[in-house]
Design an enzyme around this catalytic site. Structure first.
Site, short mmCIF file in Angstrom:
data_model
loop_
_atom_site.label_atom_id
_atom_site.label_comp_id
_atom_site.label_asym_id
_atom_site.label_seq_id
_atom_site.Cartn_x
_atom_site.Cartn_y
_atom_site.Cartn_z
N GLU A 44 0.83 -1.20 0.00
CA GLU A 44 0.00 0.00 0.00
C GLU A 44 0.87 1.25 0.00
O GLU A 44 1.85 1.35 0.73
CB GLU A 44 -0.89 -0.04 1.24
CG GLU A 44 -1.89 1.08 1.37
CD GLU A 44 -2.77 0.93 2.61
OE1 GLU A 44 -3.76 1.65 2.71
OE2 GLU A 44 -2.44 0.08 3.48
N LYS A 113 -9.33 3.11 -2.17
CA LYS A 113 -9.64 2.37 -0.94
C LYS A 113 -10.99 2.81 -0.40
O LYS A 113 -11.29 4.00 -0.32
CB LYS A 113 -8.54 2.61 0.09
CG LYS A 113 -8.59 1.70 1.31
CD LYS A 113 -7.34 1.91 2.17
CE LYS A 113 -7.32 0.98 3.37
NZ LYS A 113 -6.09 1.20 4.19
N CYS A 174 -5.74 -3.53 2.20
CA CYS A 174 -5.40 -3.56 3.63
C CYS A 174 -6.62 -3.71 4.54
O CYS A 174 -7.16 -4.80 4.69
CB CYS A 174 -4.59 -2.32 3.99
SG CYS A 174 -3.72 -2.47 5.58
N PRO A 353 23.57 4.10 27.73
CA PRO A 353 23.88 4.03 29.16
C PRO A 353 23.49 2.65 29.69
O PRO A 353 22.30 2.32 29.75
CB PRO A 353 23.02 5.13 29.77
CG PRO A 353 22.68 6.04 28.62
CD PRO A 353 22.56 5.13 27.45
N SER A 355 23.29 0.07 32.58
CA SER A 355 23.31 0.05 34.05
C SER A 355 23.55 -1.33 34.63
O SER A 355 23.78 -1.45 35.83
CB SER A 355 21.97 0.57 34.57
OG SER A 355 20.93 -0.37 34.29
N GLY A 357 21.14 -3.48 34.57
CA GLY A 357 19.79 -3.93 34.87
C GLY A 357 19.11 -4.56 33.67
O GLY A 357 19.66 -4.59 32.56
N SER A 360 18.18 -1.86 30.28
CA SER A 360 19.30 -1.45 29.43
C SER A 360 20.03 -2.66 28.86
O SER A 360 20.54 -2.61 27.74
CB SER A 360 20.27 -0.56 30.21
OG SER A 360 20.84 -1.24 31.30
#
Length: 725
Positions: A44, A113, A174, A353, A355, A357, A360
């Protein structure tokens, strides 16, 4: 036998990049012809890209689309092949989302459409008009430059089908497949055997089966269904997940990949249309309804599409449908999205960054997966991926990536930004994971910067805040945590812009965010902390799904340290660790991540406000929680959801993967200033609880007042350390 070779495709288009899109369209047509196909279907709005949004309102967008179509028509691309090409068309003062059906350098028909997608991430009614006239085709006058180039003044425009000499073909665009009254049912009764669905469908976790079941259901009474979709990031939050397919009589004969780095992927199948006619002819109800059908307009085309019977030809056989598990979807979808964003943004890599944990580390693993996919695709001979990787990674002297860890070292920085509150465990986990992935890893202490800010504050005010565990107030505790988080954001962007210069590399790095959908919903993040980034691949993925992904990635991506990371309790590490105190996310939030997922789904997917959510959860949790406990949980959630809703207005652009995302830009549109006491709604909840106490309402057995609760109940702390800020 009436043999027909069909080709549909996944195309990685880029919104408003007409050169890129035209190149991919031409390549797909050329490859379809080389494969012997006589019908080629593209996605589409493939000429413009699906995600142009308000660019669709510009006349230039329509004009450039006609210019691209003219270039296709004046060449030999459509010789001997029916091509369905998607683009916007302006008819009078109305703008339509259209499929242009072309063959032998002529336009046979323009199909607008009829039913537009206008919920969730879709806003088609903002840019297009739905075609509403079904009884006849209109005469559409072509733009003068196109008309002159192809020697054709006008073309039939509207709802209908093309009647070839040996079969009938129609478009279904669609969203029309998913409407209550679908065009293909009526078209089938009018003798249409081949349906072409050009789509712009984005990835969402656990969604693919719904789509494929719709294709199969559309042909169980006889028919051929061709489906084409975009694949990749075309410039926004969505990843279009391909899976172009060809289905015959309810069985999948060919299926494209769901996740791929390829720009063009062709899906080809050879079918027997007599099998369609035979199934329809053997179904009595189909015969009866066809005999009293409503006639649909048609266009006669003086061509034959089918090939004569030949013993050397082979028919495509039904295949087993390929579904990815959710963990694979999290790895491959965001991984491919990140690659498209990187190669098209002009950046030289990513900075994260890290960490140590779960969140991340999930992002780091996804970038690692991206690097693995790039190396694998280069090994498979994809020259475009190779060229992009050489450019981004700054390879010289004919070198290119052959090892994912080596490639990651060139394009991926990870930074552990620790403070006195950080533990050795998270610092070590971050380093080990970075080594497994291959990133360029830095270990930085930001205590000096934090101390400088506090000294400045003390100079200005004469006061120095203390943590709560050291006797400080909630306000002091909150301020001390937030300054750490915000310093990390500033440092991340500084490193992203300057580290390439330090290492004598051109360009810049994009900063990756790592907040998940549940933290966004609850507002458990500091505004303008490390959740503020350039893009975020997990911003619409739940914590529960991420933990499952970490287990999967530890085994299947080869990053074994993720198992230890997944097992560790989530903590922000923004407060001092004491022998009798350790900061934990779920304690800070006053709810578990599992509960947050439940609240999120009820709020967004099931559209429940506070009172309806309370009623629903009384039945869901009635065996373990009293109505009073349920009421307190619902109030607690809505209080902090509304306090923190303003954070969604600046949420980092995130990969869309989950249907309960609180993303404020286009998916979850609500105010960001609330009366956080919800006085009317909460009073109604209290009245319902009082009715239960008075035995006026019967809730499920086990929900009597006074019964202690389960559901992983977490005590709501005296204050969310990130609430409102």
């Amino acid at each position: 036998m009436r043999l027909l070779k069909l080709a549909t495709c996944n195309l990685n288009q880029w919104a408003m990049d007409f050169n890129c899109n035209l190149k991919h369209i031409k390549e797909s047509i050329t490859r379809a012809k080389q494969a012997g196909a006589v019908i080629r279907l593209g996605p589409e709005l493939e000429v413009t890209g699906y995600g142009c949004e308000d660019h669709f309102l510009e006349l230039d967008t329509v004009t450039h689309s006609w210019e691209c179509l003219k270039e296709i028509l004046v060449g030999d691309w459509t010789d001997g092949i029916l091509c369905s090409i998607g683009m916007p068309v302006l008819k009078g003062s109305e703008r339509y989302n259209c499929q242009i059906l072309c063959m032998n350098r002529k336009i046979l028909m323009i199909r607008p459409k009829m039913w537009l997608a206008n919920d969730g991430n879709y806003r088609e009614l903002r840019w297009f008009t739905a075609w509403k006239q079904r009884d006849q085709l209109h005469d559409f006058v072509l733009p003068p430059n196109v008309a002159e180039a192809i020697s054709q003044r006008s073309v039939p425009f509207g709802y209908g089908f093309i009647q070839f000499q040996d079969t009938a073909v129609a478009a279904e665009v669609c969203e029309e497949l998913f409407t209550p009254v679908r065009p293909h049912d009526e078209l089938a009764l009018n003798g249409v055997e081949v349906f072409m669905n050009a789509s712009g469908s984005h990835h969402q976790l656990r969604k693919l089966d719904i789509r494929l079941e719709a294709f199969m259901g559309a042909t169980t009474r006889g028919g051929v269904y061709m489906y084409s979709n975009h694949q990749g990031c075309d410039g926004g939050r969505l990843y279009y997940d391909g899976c172009s397919a060809i289905v015959v009589n309810g069985e999948v004969l060919a299926q494209g990949s769901q996740f791929s780095l390829k720009d063009v992927e062709l899906v080809v199948a050879q079918v027997d249309l007599d099998a369609v006619a035979s199934l329809r002819g053997s179904t009595s109800s189909f015969q009866e309804q066809a005999s009293c059908k409503t006639s649909v307009p048609s266009v006669a085309a003086p061509y034959s599409l089918c090939q004569p019977f030949n013993l050397k030809m082979t028919l495509s056989s039904p295949m087993k449908i390929n579904y990815h598990c959710p963990e694979e979807e999290i790895a491959f979808g965001p991984g491919c999205w990140l690659w498209d964003y990187l190669r098209r943004s002009g950046a030289s890599g990513y900075l994260l960054p890290l960490s140590g944990g779960a969140d991340s580390s999930s992002v780091a693993a996804i970038v690692g997966c991206m690097c693995q996919l790039v190396v694998k695709e280069i090994a498979n001979g994809d020259e475009q991926v190779k060229a992009d990787a050489i450019r981004i990674g700054h390879y010289t002297d004919g070198q290119f990536p052959t090892d994912s860890k080596e490639f990651a070292k060139r394009i991926f920085y990870t930074v552990y930004m620790g403070t006195e509150n950080s533990s050795d465990a998270t610092r070590t986990r971050a380093k080990v994971l970075a080594d497994e992935i291959g990133s360029w890893h830095l270990n930085v202490s930001i205590d000096g910067v934090v101390s400088a800010f506090l000294s400045l504050f003390q100079t200005l005010t004469g006061k120095r805040p203390c943590y709560k565990v050291d006797g400080g107030s909630n306000i002091e505790n909150l301020g001390l945590q937030n300054i750490q988080a915000r310093i990390r954001m500033v440092l991340a962007f500084m490193l992203a812009s300057l580290l390439p210069w330090v290492h004598n590399k051109p360009g810049f790095y994009l900063v990756l965010g790592s907040s998940n959908v549940d933290e966004g919903l609850r507002g458990y993040l500091t505004k303008y902390d490390c959740s503020s980034a350039d893009i975020n691949p997990i911003g619409s993925i739940s914590k529960m799904d991420l933990r499952s992904f970490l287990k999967w990635a530890a085994k299947h991506l080869g990053y074994s340290s993720l198992s230890e990371i997944e097992a560790a309790p989530p903590t922000a590490e923004l407060e001092p660790i004491r022998s009798n105190y350790s900061q934990l996310d779920e304690v800070d939030m006053g709810m578990t991540y599992e509960e947050l997922s439940v609240y999120g789904r009820l709020r967004k997917i099931y559209r429940l406000g506070p009172v309806s959510m309370f009623k629903n959860l009384c039945f869901r949790w009635g065996s373990t929680l009293t109505p009073s406990e349920v009421a307190e949980k619902v109030k607690h959630f809505f209080k902090y959801y509304s306090i923190n809703r303003h954070k969604m207005t600046v949420l980092t652009p995130s990969y869309h993967a989950e249907s309960y995302s609180p993303e404020d830009n286009r998916f979850d549109l609500r105010q960001f200033l609330y009366n956080v006491r919800w006085p009317y709604q909460f009073q109604k909840i209290d009245e319902l609880v009082d009715e239960v106490k008075g035995d006026k309402v019967a809730f499920p057995e086990g929900s009597q007042e006074g019964k202690s609760g389960g559901m992983g109940v977490v005590a709501a702390g005296a204050g969310d350390p990130k609430a409102g800020l």
